[in-house]
Write an enzyme that holds these catalytic residues in place. Structure first.
Site, mmCIF file in Angstrom:
data_model
loop_
_atom_site.group_PDB
_atom_site.id
_atom_site.type_symbol
_atom_site.label_atom_id
_atom_site.label_comp_id
_atom_site.label_asym_id
_atom_site.label_seq_id
_atom_site.Cartn_x
_atom_site.Cartn_y
_atom_site.Cartn_z
ATOM 1 N N ASN A 10 39.420 24.496 41.554
ATOM 2 C CA ASN A 10 40.839 24.714 41.250
ATOM 3 C C ASN A 10 41.548 25.020 42.566
ATOM 4 O O ASN A 10 41.424 26.123 43.096
ATOM 5 C CB ASN A 10 40.958 25.891 40.263
ATOM 6 C CG ASN A 10 42.411 26.291 40.017
ATOM 7 O OD1 ASN A 10 43.339 25.573 40.409
ATOM 8 N ND2 ASN A 10 42.613 27.436 39.388
ATOM 9 N N LYS A 12 44.645 25.339 43.096
ATOM 10 C CA LYS A 12 45.893 26.109 42.929
ATOM 11 C C LYS A 12 47.013 25.457 43.758
ATOM 12 O O LYS A 12 47.049 24.239 43.854
ATOM 13 C CB LYS A 12 45.645 27.572 43.296
ATOM 14 C CG LYS A 12 44.430 28.139 42.538
ATOM 15 C CD LYS A 12 44.320 29.622 42.594
ATOM 16 C CE LYS A 12 43.062 30.049 41.822
ATOM 17 N NZ LYS A 12 42.963 31.481 41.647
ATOM 18 N N HIS A 93 45.335 29.164 32.365
ATOM 19 C CA HIS A 93 44.805 29.943 33.496
ATOM 20 C C HIS A 93 45.551 31.283 33.549
ATOM 21 O O HIS A 93 46.742 31.344 33.247
ATOM 22 C CB HIS A 93 45.000 29.159 34.796
ATOM 23 C CG HIS A 93 44.310 29.805 35.960
ATOM 24 N ND1 HIS A 93 44.852 30.881 36.622
ATOM 25 C CD2 HIS A 93 43.115 29.565 36.548
ATOM 26 C CE1 HIS A 93 44.017 31.262 37.577
ATOM 27 N NE2 HIS A 93 42.958 30.476 37.556
ATOM 28 N N GLU A 95 46.817 32.892 35.853
ATOM 29 C CA GLU A 95 48.049 32.891 36.659
ATOM 30 C C GLU A 95 49.205 32.292 35.861
ATOM 31 O O GLU A 95 50.356 32.696 36.016
ATOM 32 C CB GLU A 95 47.799 32.154 37.982
ATOM 33 C CG GLU A 95 46.953 33.011 38.919
ATOM 34 C CD GLU A 95 46.071 32.258 39.887
ATOM 35 O OE1 GLU A 95 46.291 31.065 40.140
ATOM 36 O OE2 GLU A 95 45.122 32.897 40.403
ATOM 37 N N GLU A 163 37.249 33.799 32.681
ATOM 38 C CA GLU A 163 37.734 34.257 33.978
ATOM 39 C C GLU A 163 38.326 35.647 33.816
ATOM 40 O O GLU A 163 39.498 35.788 33.413
ATOM 41 C CB GLU A 163 38.815 33.311 34.511
ATOM 42 C CG GLU A 163 38.324 31.903 34.776
ATOM 43 C CD GLU A 163 39.098 31.253 35.905
ATOM 44 O OE1 GLU A 163 38.463 30.816 36.855
ATOM 45 O OE2 GLU A 163 40.336 31.214 35.850
ATOM 46 N N GLY A 169 40.136 35.898 42.679
ATOM 47 C CA GLY A 169 40.645 36.044 44.043
ATOM 48 C C GLY A 169 40.473 37.437 44.623
ATOM 49 O O GLY A 169 41.083 37.764 45.642
ATOM 50 N N SER A 208 36.011 34.630 41.741
ATOM 51 C CA SER A 208 35.297 35.004 42.970
ATOM 52 C C SER A 208 33.884 34.434 43.069
ATOM 53 O O SER A 208 32.993 35.067 43.632
ATOM 54 C CB SER A 208 35.271 36.530 43.124
ATOM 55 O OG SER A 208 36.581 37.026 43.287
ATOM 56 N N GLY A 229 37.899 28.799 42.638
ATOM 57 C CA GLY A 229 39.185 28.790 43.331
ATOM 58 C C GLY A 229 38.966 28.710 44.835
ATOM 59 O O GLY A 229 38.673 27.649 45.389
HETATM 60 P P1 PGA Z 1 38.717 32.410 42.704
HETATM 61 O O1 PGA Z 1 39.645 31.721 41.594
HETATM 62 O O2 PGA Z 1 37.404 31.644 42.716
HETATM 63 O O3 PGA Z 1 39.480 32.265 43.994
HETATM 64 O O4 PGA Z 1 38.525 33.826 42.300
HETATM 65 C C1 PGA Z 1 39.114 31.248 40.393
HETATM 66 C C2 PGA Z 1 40.224 30.705 39.520
HETATM 67 O O5 PGA Z 1 41.308 31.280 39.492
HETATM 68 O O6 PGA Z 1 40.049 29.678 38.816
#
Ligand code: PGA
Length: 249
Positions: A10, A12, A93, A95, A163, A169, A208, A229
């Site tokens: 992803n 983003k 997601h 976000e 998630e 993140g 993460s 991510g």
């Molecule tokens: P991250 O994001 O691996 O940077 O924690 C995962 C995601 O939001 O899909």
């Protein structure tokens, strides 16, 4: 029951034309049994496709409109994603839920249009830190899944991604036991709707994920791959995650 593992990058709101060119110049990967996909920002889908089509990488989008077409400024429809041969689309997601106010009902409608069109929606679910602390993680996630499952025609195309909001993140990851508990709870929830589909359904972990922690996470029996991510933006690191998934999942 053997399920084909899936690793999805992803991206983003990251990248540029130059970034994509460099990424694929440095991404030499033998994914083995793993299905690999990247979901870039919409605008880069045609460019990404020109690179990914030549190697074993599929692609998809980070979001989709629940509407088919019309006066919806800034939105992208499911048929537009199909026009660019997308196979997957992220739905809900955290976000999107936290920053853009997407509700469980919005997530269900988006999931419904994606399934109807034959795309594979990756429905993201996860608890806040407060819910985890209060011992409500499984209840929150089960409720998120139920809203979707009760309003769609379930098919083998549906994918869930667990998630935890607090793990995205942040570098923090739940324990393997915590992840397995949630994944098993998601599968049990799907079983109530269709036992066979539940056995075949892929449930990804995201938050993460990196080479140093993914071997354990991918070894959990109900973890069928990852939604990646930050680590998917570095071709060598993403490749390592895919190779570990091929060994561990
Ligand atoms: P991250 O994001 O691996 O940077 O924690 C995962 C995601 O939001 O899909």
């Amino acid at each position: 029951m053997s399920r084909s593992p899936l690793v999805v990058g992803n991206w983003k709101m990251h990248g540029s034309q130059g970034f994509i060119k460099d990424f694929f110049a440095n991404f030499q990967c033998d994914p083995g049994r793993v299905n690999v996909a990247i979901v870039p920002p919409y605008i880069y889908l045609p460019l990404l496709q020109t690179y990914a089509a030549n190697i074993r990488v599929q692609w998809g989008a980070q979001n989709v409109s629940a509407q088919q077409q019309g006066a919806y400024t800034g939105e992208v429809s499911v048929s537009m994603l199909q026009d660019f041969q997308c196979q997957y689309v992220l739905v809900g997601h955290s976000e999107r839920r936290c920053l853009y106010g997407e509700t469980d009902a919005d997530v269900r409608e988006k999931c419904k249009v994606a399934l109807q069109a034959g795309l594979q929606p990756i429905v993201c679910v996860g608890e806040s830190w407060a819910a985890r602390e209060a011992g409500e993680a499984v209840a929150v996630i089960t409720a998120q899944c139920e809203v979707v499952l009760s309003g769609i025609e379930l098919t083998d195309h549906l994918i869930f991604a667990y998630e935890p909001v607090w793990a995205i993140g942040t570098g923090k990851v739940p324990t393997v036991e915590q992840v397995q508990t949630v994944h098993a709870a998601i599968r049990r929830t799907v079983e109530k709707y269709d036992n066979e589909i539940a056995k075949r359904m892929r449930i990804l972990y995201g938050g993460s994920v990196k080479p140093s922690n993914c071997s354990d996470l991918f070894s959990a029996p109900d973890v069928d791959g990852g939604l990646i991510g930050g680590a998917s933006l570095q071709p060598h690191v993403f490749k390592e995650v895919i190779e570990i998934c091929n060994k561990s999942c």
